[in-house]
Enzyme design. Sequence first.
Site, PDB file in Angstrom:
ATOM      1  N   ASN A 178      -0.594   6.829   4.928  1.00 14.77           N
ATOM      2  CA  ASN A 178      -0.957   5.898   5.987  1.00 14.77           C
ATOM      3  C   ASN A 178      -0.373   6.321   7.326  1.00 14.77           C
ATOM      4  O   ASN A 178       0.600   7.075   7.393  1.00 14.77           O
ATOM      5  CB  ASN A 178      -0.404   4.510   5.647  1.00 14.77           C
ATOM      6  CG  ASN A 178      -1.087   3.883   4.459  1.00 14.77           C
ATOM      7  OD1 ASN A 178      -2.262   3.554   4.505  1.00 14.77           O
ATOM      8  ND2 ASN A 178      -0.349   3.711   3.359  1.00 14.77           N
ATOM      9  N   CYS A 211      -3.665   8.723  -0.611  1.00 18.55           N
ATOM     10  CA  CYS A 211      -4.988   8.379  -1.103  1.00 18.55           C
ATOM     11  C   CYS A 211      -5.308   9.232  -2.320  1.00 18.55           C
ATOM     12  O   CYS A 211      -5.332  10.457  -2.209  1.00 18.55           O
ATOM     13  CB  CYS A 211      -6.041   8.599  -0.018  1.00 18.55           C
ATOM     14  SG  CYS A 211      -7.712   8.254  -0.601  1.00 18.55           S
ATOM     15  N   ASP A 237       0.821  -1.211   0.000  1.00 21.52           N
ATOM     16  CA  ASP A 237       0.000   0.000   0.000  1.00 21.52           C
ATOM     17  C   ASP A 237       0.852   1.258   0.000  1.00 21.52           C
ATOM     18  O   ASP A 237       0.483   2.276  -0.595  1.00 21.52           O
ATOM     19  CB  ASP A 237      -0.925  -0.024   1.228  1.00 21.52           C
ATOM     20  CG  ASP A 237      -2.007   1.025   1.164  1.00 21.52           C
ATOM     21  OD1 ASP A 237      -2.399   1.414   0.053  1.00 21.52           O
ATOM     22  OD2 ASP A 237      -2.470   1.462   2.232  1.00 21.52           O
TER      23      ASP A 237
END
Length: 309
Positions: free
Chosen positions: A260, A251, A30
């Site tokens: 994050n 994002c 991620d």
Amino acid sequence: MGAREVGLPDRVVGEDLPDRVTIWEVGPRDGLQNEDSVVPVAVKLEFLDRLADAGGTILEATSFVHPKWVPQLADAEELLAGLDRRPGVEYPVLVPNERGLDRALKAGVSHIAIFASATETFANKNLNSTLDDQFGMFDPVVARAKAEGLKVRGYVSMCFGDPWEGPVPRDQVVGVGKKLLDLGCDQLSLGDTIGVATPGQVTGLISGFDRVDQLAVHFHDTYGQALSNTYAALLAGVRTVDSSAGGLGGCPYAESATGNLATEDLVWMLDGLGIAHGVDLDKLCDTSAWMAERLGRPSPSRVVRALRG
């Protein structure tokens, strides 16, 4: 200057908190997936090695999403073939569908994750599905994975807010999560995808589930609430927290998103609360500073900046 030269937080054990927390490290997947420039597979492999050396026990390694959609992770097979799999360390991979599962099984993985939506609009935009129809896509993936003896995690995105729909009703999120558990997922990760959650929302959502031991939380720090939300989740009984080394990631659905929750920031808080986690902060900071150099920019993690300058 090392972490212990400037001191670690005083440990004051909090009431109603767990003795131990599992850190689910998402940096290699991620964290890196939104990088504009392709990170060489050798760097990714060293990143994973360094994270394991720092004590990480769950390192989400890559994704079998089609390379067209996530070019950064087009090297998934090459990475897994070159991975030095450490005893006691799990290397989950994200799979979007049965084709992704086929690739994951061929690569010899033992732990997968699927990625669901809590909202209609995001299901349409990200999964090309509807809120209800997404489960028909996940059902054969989970069933086959469980039959092969794999562990399965279910991510639920947009749990607290959606950039198109606004606040997301709690019952809608709980309904999606329970359906994933009914399909056979071993764990749910509740995601604050655009970083808008506040602690009261977190406590309220967690209270809607019957078994808190099946839950994890995944917070973005867009509005500076990731640690506060994590603390609320721990008080509510959650024992697994997702985070990204160095605060890598972002994002694409919120222009102000800052990425994050940084693993170092999480570790600093857990250390101060006397909660065991198994990660060496000094080695972790070294790892994130090393990766920041390779990405050509400072680490977003406040703790990394404080301890490494």
